[in-house]
Design a protein around this motif. Sequence first.
Motif, PDB file in Angstrom:
ATOM      1  N   VAL A  42       0.832  -1.201   0.000  1.00  0.00           N
ATOM      2  CA  VAL A  42       0.000   0.000   0.000  1.00  0.00           C
ATOM      3  C   VAL A  42       0.870   1.256   0.000  1.00  0.00           C
ATOM      4  CG1 VAL A  42      -1.843   1.236   1.179  1.00  0.00           C
ATOM      5  CG2 VAL A  42      -1.823  -1.244   1.208  1.00  0.00           C
ATOM      6  N   SER A  43       1.979   1.216   0.707  1.00  0.00           N
ATOM      7  CA  SER A  43       2.877   2.380   0.733  1.00  0.00           C
ATOM      8  C   SER A  43       3.423   2.674  -0.653  1.00  0.00           C
ATOM      9  CB  SER A  43       4.039   2.129   1.702  1.00  0.00           C
ATOM     10  OG  SER A  43       3.590   2.070   3.035  1.00  0.00           O
ATOM     11  N   THR A  44       3.793   1.641  -1.397  1.00  0.00           N
ATOM     12  CA  THR A  44       4.310   1.834  -2.751  1.00  0.00           C
ATOM     13  C   THR A  44       3.232   2.396  -3.674  1.00  0.00           C
ATOM     14  OG1 THR A  44       5.929   0.069  -2.477  1.00  0.00           O
ATOM     15  CG2 THR A  44       5.344   0.673  -4.735  1.00  0.00           C
ATOM     16  N   LEU A  45       2.011   1.885  -3.555  1.00  0.00           N
ATOM     17  CA  LEU A  45       0.922   2.386  -4.379  1.00  0.00           C
ATOM     18  C   LEU A  45       0.634   3.853  -4.100  1.00  0.00           C
ATOM     19  CD1 LEU A  45      -1.470  -0.683  -4.180  1.00  0.00           C
ATOM     20  CD2 LEU A  45      -0.240   0.105  -6.198  1.00  0.00           C
ATOM     21  N   ASN A  46       0.861   4.297  -2.861  1.00  0.00           N
ATOM     22  CA  ASN A  46       0.616   5.684  -2.487  1.00  0.00           C
ATOM     23  C   ASN A  46       1.864   6.540  -2.536  1.00  0.00           C
ATOM     24  OD1 ASN A  46      -2.260   5.902  -1.589  1.00  0.00           O
ATOM     25  ND2 ASN A  46      -1.637   4.208  -0.290  1.00  0.00           N
ATOM     26  N   ASP A  47       2.990   5.943  -2.922  1.00  0.00           N
ATOM     27  CA  ASP A  47       4.263   6.654  -2.932  1.00  0.00           C
ATOM     28  C   ASP A  47       4.618   7.174  -1.535  1.00  0.00           C
ATOM     29  OD1 ASP A  47       6.568   7.419  -4.228  1.00  0.00           O
ATOM     30  OD2 ASP A  47       5.813   9.409  -4.762  1.00  0.00           O
ATOM     31  N   HIS A  48       4.250   6.392  -0.501  1.00  0.00           N
ATOM     32  CA  HIS A  48       4.631   6.733   0.869  1.00  0.00           C
ATOM     33  C   HIS A  48       6.109   6.422   1.104  1.00  0.00           C
ATOM     34  CE1 HIS A  48       0.685   7.723   2.072  1.00  0.00           C
ATOM     35  NE2 HIS A  48       0.252   6.544   2.464  1.00  0.00           N
ATOM     36  N   VAL A  92       4.747   8.148   7.281  1.00  0.00           N
ATOM     37  CA  VAL A  92       4.463   7.822   5.884  1.00  0.00           C
ATOM     38  C   VAL A  92       4.755   8.994   4.949  1.00  0.00           C
ATOM     39  CG1 VAL A  92       2.743   6.090   6.474  1.00  0.00           C
ATOM     40  CG2 VAL A  92       2.028   8.455   6.177  1.00  0.00           C
ATOM     41  N   GLU A  93       4.693  10.203   5.482  1.00  0.00           N
ATOM     42  CA  GLU A  93       4.919  11.419   4.701  1.00  0.00           C
ATOM     43  C   GLU A  93       5.516  12.479   5.625  1.00  0.00           C
ATOM     44  OE1 GLU A  93       4.345  11.784   1.494  1.00  0.00           O
ATOM     45  OE2 GLU A  93       3.117  10.014   1.054  1.00  0.00           O
ATOM     46  N   ASP A  94       5.908  13.614   5.038  1.00  0.00           N
ATOM     47  CA  ASP A  94       6.267  14.763   5.847  1.00  0.00           C
ATOM     48  C   ASP A  94       5.005  15.284   6.541  1.00  0.00           C
ATOM     49  OD1 ASP A  94       8.925  14.700   5.071  1.00  0.00           O
ATOM     50  OD2 ASP A  94       8.574  15.995   3.331  1.00  0.00           O
ATOM     51  N   HIS A  95       5.170  15.788   7.745  1.00  0.00           N
ATOM     52  CA  HIS A  95       4.015  16.258   8.511  1.00  0.00           C
ATOM     53  C   HIS A  95       3.618  17.659   8.046  1.00  0.00           C
ATOM     54  CE1 HIS A  95       3.069  13.216  11.557  1.00  0.00           C
ATOM     55  NE2 HIS A  95       4.354  12.902  11.506  1.00  0.00           N
ATOM     56  N   ILE A  96       2.722  17.704   7.076  1.00  0.00           N
ATOM     57  CA  ILE A  96       2.122  18.962   6.645  1.00  0.00           C
ATOM     58  C   ILE A  96       0.604  18.814   6.802  1.00  0.00           C
ATOM     59  CG2 ILE A  96       3.976  19.577   5.058  1.00  0.00           C
ATOM     60  CD1 ILE A  96       2.199  18.596   2.777  1.00  0.00           C
ATOM     61  N   PRO A  97      -0.099  19.888   7.138  1.00  0.00           N
ATOM     62  CA  PRO A  97      -1.533  19.768   7.438  1.00  0.00           C
ATOM     63  C   PRO A  97      -2.348  19.127   6.328  1.00  0.00           C
ATOM     64  CG  PRO A  97      -0.709  21.897   8.164  1.00  0.00           C
ATOM     65  CD  PRO A  97       0.420  21.245   7.403  1.00  0.00           C
TER      66      PRO A  97
END
Length: 396
Positions: free
Chosen positions: A189-195, A202-207
């Motif tokens: 799932v991470s690969t499918l979402n480019d996480h 999973v990502e940078d913490h942006i709002p």
Amino acid sequence: MDLNEIMNRAKAAQAQALESLEKMEEKADALADAASPRQDAAVQEDARQAQAAAEAAQAAANQARQVEVLGQMFDADALAAMAAGQEQFRQMVSEQTAAAAAMGAEAVMGQLFGEDMALVSAALETLAMEEGDGWDDLLEDREETEEELYTLLEETMARLEALPEPPPADYGKDPASWQRFGVLLSGIVSTLNDHRLDGMDVEDHIPVMEQQITSLLRRSWGIDGRGELLETLRYLTREGYAVRYQLFADTASPEELLCGEEDEDERQGTIRTWNFVQRYKGRYSPAFLAGWDLGRAAMLTRWGCFVGWLTESEAAGFLWDIGQKAAEDLGGWREFAQSYLFGGLMWKLLCASPAAGYLGQLSDAATTLLAGGPQGKGGQWAAFAWPARRKLGFSL
């Protein structure tokens, strides 16, 4: 522009507004006097309309007063310049709107956000589905037969089996190794979402990204907070599709699984899932569904930590438990990926949804994790061996 004309219009508008206001106030007073504590709906509606009209009249009066004040503050030349400026501004907005309409979405994002464009664009993309949303399927324009899907599943699993994989490694009780393993269990799932797959986040913490993932949890999983997240993790790690598979395997006919209140899609989904399980129950035990259940549990753990519903230490504990169970039930990354495909097809059949394109997406993600992808991306599974622990039971 004639200053006298402006002043005359302002005075006329003011007089008209005041007259309307007085009439509406009189009507509202009359309605209020006539109304009883239990006035009927028609009277109430008249009162509401009167109040709304009064407010509109007051607004008109205010606007007229503003025009009058402007006329007193500025001379004719200044008002003419303001009018010309307003027209120029309208023309500029029209030109910019036309230019934006002619640009692609990516170019517009680039102008708005510059170097941050890629990050914001990624945050606004639809995240990969789990328990709700769907991908575009290759065969969605026609009905997929069960035999076609079985053939596709077996061919895809055979391709995964042929991919290289490092031999299992002994992690011992090293928490860092087990946490890394748990993070990588979310790899499909991470690969499918480019996480990201380099840590808990999973990502940078942006709002905007935090909001996107919170929305995904609510929309696709029905998870609206910490309590529901914990309950879902309990279900996936203790029951999940392994229990469903066992139920379908032990049932003599699909009719025994129906209560009579299902719609046609639900009925067909149950029948197709029963056929699927009956076909494969001699080859795969319920434990083979562990990859499908635990891979999603690992992803939910990381998402839950990202949005603040789990602390990082809690998430690490969940990933430890998930990793221990995965190592007991499955023997390697290829088998884990095959399990994920197998469970994914069962889910699609149960939902009576197109499945061919979905299986292709899962296969591509697993291949990227095992063999790498374009520009050298991926290969995280190949670079981190499966733990050397396995509970005997079944074989592929």
